[in-house]
Write an enzyme that holds these catalytic residues in place. Structure first.
Site, short mmCIF file in Angstrom:
data_model
loop_
_atom_site.label_atom_id
_atom_site.label_comp_id
_atom_site.label_asym_id
_atom_site.label_seq_id
_atom_site.Cartn_x
_atom_site.Cartn_y
_atom_site.Cartn_z
N ARG A 229 0.83 -1.09 -0.06
CA ARG A 229 0.07 -0.03 -0.04
C ARG A 229 0.93 1.15 -0.02
NH1 ARG A 229 -3.48 -2.49 -1.80
NH2 ARG A 229 -5.81 -3.04 -0.96
N HIS A 277 -1.14 -0.03 -9.89
CA HIS A 277 -1.81 -0.92 -9.33
C HIS A 277 -2.30 -2.17 -10.06
CE1 HIS A 277 -4.37 -1.23 -5.23
NE2 HIS A 277 -4.19 -2.48 -5.54
#
Ligand code: NDP
Ligand code: OXD
Length: 314
Positions: A229, A277
């Site tokens: 993250r 991502h």
């Protein structure tokens, strides 16, 4: 009759509807109503299970008085885990396709840096300048996070011959890996990692973990890979560490703000690779089977799989 609300972004409904119907039927659940969100004739009180993804905008779970579980399509649950309106059990996505995707992304990125593939690509100018890379056993790798994804990546890298140290909150024993935990374990792991992979969840305890101090604890010239993250890293500290040569390169798949804003310095930095991502995508067919199995379990009075520990935050 069981009613399942698919509370994910509308563009996911056409991808998931058929796999979910198939998986529910294969799990022996034949009397199921599966609804997109919003569903015109559905009231929240009539929902038994919520299939959840963060971009759907569902924030208030209080009206879902009959819901028996919220089943996340994502592995990371930082966007929902501390939602005070959520009183139902929360399960996250643990799935072989997610694991395989992450193993491929991490091994690919590690081999890119280990073999110096960027240097070869930049050398297509007639210069014959052999630089033989060391063998894997001479390139120690650290993985922060020894969960479903960290363990799988660690074992794949160990299988390629890399010495791998993994770090976690609690003590683990993973075949083929050196396992550490706690504050001292972190310092030792950082100090011994030529390539560091972040596979931690985002929680209050992990936010900003890779700050200026931690980056300094890595060997000079280390490579950082972050498919965990974005907020695990202090962005300004990372840019300073890249500029000073403390970190040679950072390949980042996740960011504090996604999409990464066009003006963010990561885009233009010559030692940063931005990956949008894509490290491990939840795949509808296999994810649908995980969701269906949990609904089957719940209906049969069995324990749910992959329950999130709300206190720990993951
Ligand atoms: P898991 O929950 O299985 O594993 C999390 C690991 O992090 C565990 O080993 C846990 O320790 C460790 N951990 C958590 N908090 C701390 C802490 N404070 N200190 C040290 N270790 C800690 O998660 P997954 O492996 O399934 O996924 C990891 C993350 O990867 C997800 O949360 C998500 O953010 C990210 N992800 C990214 C994707 C992408 O495409 N980029 C796709 C999927 C996931 P312990 O074992 O002791 O509990
Ligand atoms: C996830 C992700 O958490 O895609 O599943 O990041």
């Amino acid at each position: 009759m069981v009613t399942v609300l698919f509370a994910a972004a509308p563009d996911l409904w056409p991808l998931y509807e058929a796999p979910l119907r198939t998986a529910l039927a294969e799990a022996g659940l034949h009397d199921v109503t599966l609804c997109p969100n919003p569903a015109p004739d559905l009231t929240p009180e009539g929902v038994d299970y919520i299939v959840y993804a963060p971009h759907a905008g569902l924030r208030d779970f209080r009206p879902f008085t009959r819901a028996r579980a919220v089943l996340s399509l994502w592995a990371g649950v930082e966007g929902i885990v501390d939602n005070p309106t959520l009183t139902q059990p929360l399960c996250r996505m643990v799935d072989g396709s997610l694991r395989q995707g992450m193993v491929e992304w991490v091994c690919g990125q590690v081999l890119r840096h280990h073999l110096g593939l960027d240097r070869l690509l930049a050398q297509q100018d007639g210069t014959w300048a052999p630089q033989v890379p060391p063998l894997a056993h001479a390139r120690p790798i650290g993985i922060l996070g020894l969960g479903e994804l960290g363990q799988a990546c660690g074992q794949a890298l160990a299988g390629l011959g890399f010495p791998v140290t993994g770090w976690s909150r609690r003590a683990h024993d993973v075949p083929g890996l050196t396992c550490r935990h706690g504050a001292e374990g972190l310092a030792t792991t950082l100090a011994g990692s030529a390539i560091l992979v972040l596979l931690l969840p985002l929680t209050p305890a992990t936010e900003g973990l890779l700050d200026a101090t931690a980056l300094t604890q890595l060997p000079r010239g280390a490579v950082l890979l972050n498919p965990g993250r974005g907020a695990l890293i202090d962005d300004d500290a990372l840019i300073a560490a890249l500029d000073s040569g403390q970190i040679a390169h950072a390949t980042l798949d996740v960011f504090r703000q996604e999409p990464l804003p066009p003006a963010h310095p990561f885009w233009a930095h010559p030692q940063v690779t931005v990956s949008p991502h894509v490290a491990a995508e939840t795949r509808p067919e296999s994810a649908a089977r995980v969701i269906a199995e949990n609904i089957r379990r719940s209906e049969a009075g069995e324990d749910l799989l992959h329950r999130v520990d709300r206190a720990a935050g993951y």
